[in-house]
Design a protein around this motif. Structure first.
Motif, PDB file in Angstrom:
ATOM      1  N   UNK A   6       1.944 -12.014   6.156  1.00 54.09           N
ATOM      2  CA  UNK A   6       2.370 -11.184   5.029  1.00 54.09           C
ATOM      3  C   UNK A   6       1.169 -10.515   4.360  1.00 54.09           C
ATOM      4  N   UNK A   7       0.112 -11.272   4.188  1.00 56.91           N
ATOM      5  CA  UNK A   7      -1.102 -10.724   3.590  1.00 56.91           C
ATOM      6  C   UNK A   7      -1.694  -9.638   4.475  1.00 56.91           C
ATOM      7  N   UNK A   8      -1.780  -9.913   5.746  1.00 55.05           N
ATOM      8  CA  UNK A   8      -2.377  -8.943   6.666  1.00 55.05           C
ATOM      9  C   UNK A   8      -1.518  -7.677   6.781  1.00 55.05           C
ATOM     10  N   UNK A   9      -0.194  -7.833   6.755  1.00 53.77           N
ATOM     11  CA  UNK A   9       0.686  -6.662   6.826  1.00 53.77           C
ATOM     12  C   UNK A   9       0.554  -5.791   5.587  1.00 53.77           C
ATOM     13  N   UNK A  10       0.561  -6.441   4.422  1.00 54.63           N
ATOM     14  CA  UNK A  10       0.458  -5.682   3.171  1.00 54.63           C
ATOM     15  C   UNK A  10      -0.874  -4.955   3.068  1.00 54.63           C
ATOM     16  N   UNK A  11      -1.964  -5.633   3.387  1.00 51.55           N
ATOM     17  CA  UNK A  11      -3.279  -4.989   3.309  1.00 51.55           C
ATOM     18  C   UNK A  11      -3.439  -3.924   4.387  1.00 51.55           C
ATOM     19  N   UNK A  12      -2.822  -4.131   5.550  1.00 48.84           N
ATOM     20  CA  UNK A  12      -2.885  -3.122   6.606  1.00 48.84           C
ATOM     21  C   UNK A  12      -2.164  -1.840   6.219  1.00 48.84           C
ATOM     22  N   UNK A  13      -0.965  -1.990   5.641  1.00 48.57           N
ATOM     23  CA  UNK A  13      -0.221  -0.812   5.184  1.00 48.57           C
ATOM     24  C   UNK A  13      -0.975  -0.111   4.064  1.00 48.57           C
TER      25      UNK A  13
END
Length: 325
Positions: free
Chosen positions: A139-146
């Motif tokens: 979730x953290x990686x997805x949010x920061x990636x977006x």
């Protein structure tokens, strides 16, 4: 608190006076003659002389500046037209008072700013809190990636792509445009939805990264560790203590971003053909309508200064230590 607000308002008034003076000087520093622009394409020497007299351009620059300041607070006469306070001048292109032109354009800008601000505040703060809550997970990686993708794109690119895909190809959304919500609320919402989404996507990236970093910093503070040591549930510590510590910094940048949007989202309104203040600013540059350009500049500056005062007041209410600075 009152003394704090008085200091902030006094400082903002001084800054606004400097901005007015700088804008006024730049108005007369342009190579084009304001009187000739006011006179129009067919302008005889007699008409040009009358235009200079009507605009007060035959008087010393200091006198002209004083009349401009007086017009802002008490109104003034421009030729045969009375310009009520706050008088921002007379548009060469529309043959109307600048304030009336801005008033017609402001509802579109207000609709764009409020709708987009609501979206990017909810999405940005929410995704940032999720990223901080589940740090290191997918979730953290997805949010920061977006967020990284959003910060790397520009509105004039993603706006055109979104219109081509979502409007022309898939026909999921209506073509962007502004309709008064008083006239047709459904058409207003449909026409503003795509600009809201695109503008919110760009701004959400900033709020996601800022909220995540601020939350993680707050979670390391002593008062948060003390709350955990007392045995409070992790959810209570996160939402009641850490989230409150993040509210003030987020409110600061949100107030300034909202003020910038209210001052005119130039690229967004031009890309989606929204008849707001930003599009008006672009048109005034291309048509050399200097009074309109001055009016847009003063409105944007005033919006930012007022937002600064409101943000400072909110910050002082959340953190009493600020009031002593």
């Amino acid at each position: 608190m009152v003394n704090f607000l008085i200091r902030r308002i006094t400082g903002a008034a001084a800054i606004l006076l400097v901005i007015i003076a700088a804008t006024f000087v730049l108005f007369y520093a342009v190579p084009r003659d304001p009187a000739r622009l006011f006179c129009g394409k067919i302008c005889t020497p007699e008409m040009l002389t009358h235009a200079r007299s009507s605009l007060g351009l035959d008087q010393p620059l200091a006198t002209q500046f004083w009349r401009y300041l007086v017009g802002l607070v008490a109104g003034r006469d421009i030729g045969d037209v009375h310009c009520a306070a706050p008088c921002l001048g007379y548009s060469y292109t529309d043959n109307r008072l600048v304030l009336d032109v801005l008033a017609d354009r402001f509802p579109a800008t207000l609709s764009l700013a409020i709708g987009a601000a609501a979206l990017f505040l909810i999405a940005g703060v929410g995704s940032g809190m999720v990223a901080a809550r589940f740090r290191g997970t997918w979730l953290d990686k997805t949010a920061t990636g977006i967020a990284l993708v959003g910060s790397s794109l520009q509105i004039y690119f993603i706006g055109i792509v979104a219109m081509y895909v979502l409007v022309d190809q898939w026909q999921l959304l209506s073509r962007p445009g502004y309709t008064s919500p008083l006239q047709d609320p459904g058409q207003w919402f449909a026409g503003m939805l795509l600009p809201w989404i695109v503008l919110a996507f760009i701004y959400t990236s900033t709020y996601t990264r800022f909220t995540r970093s601020t939350m993680m910093e707050t979670l390391g503070e002593d008062f948060v560790r003390t709350a955990r040591a007392k045995g409070l549930p992790g959810r209570t510590v996160f939402f009641k203590y850490a989230a409150r510590g993040t509210a003030a910094p987020v409110a600061t940048i949100f107030g300034l971003d909202l003020a910038v949007l209210l001052g005119g989202a130039v690229i967004t309104e031009t890309t989606f053909n929204i008849p707001g203040i930003g599009q008006l600013a672009v048109r005034s540059v291309t048509s050399a309508d200097l009074p309109i350009l001055m009016g847009v500049t003063l409105v944007a500056a005033t919006a930012i200064l007022v937002a600064n005062i409101v943000v400072d007041a909110c910050y002082a209410a959340l953190d009493p230590r600020v009031r002593t600075r």
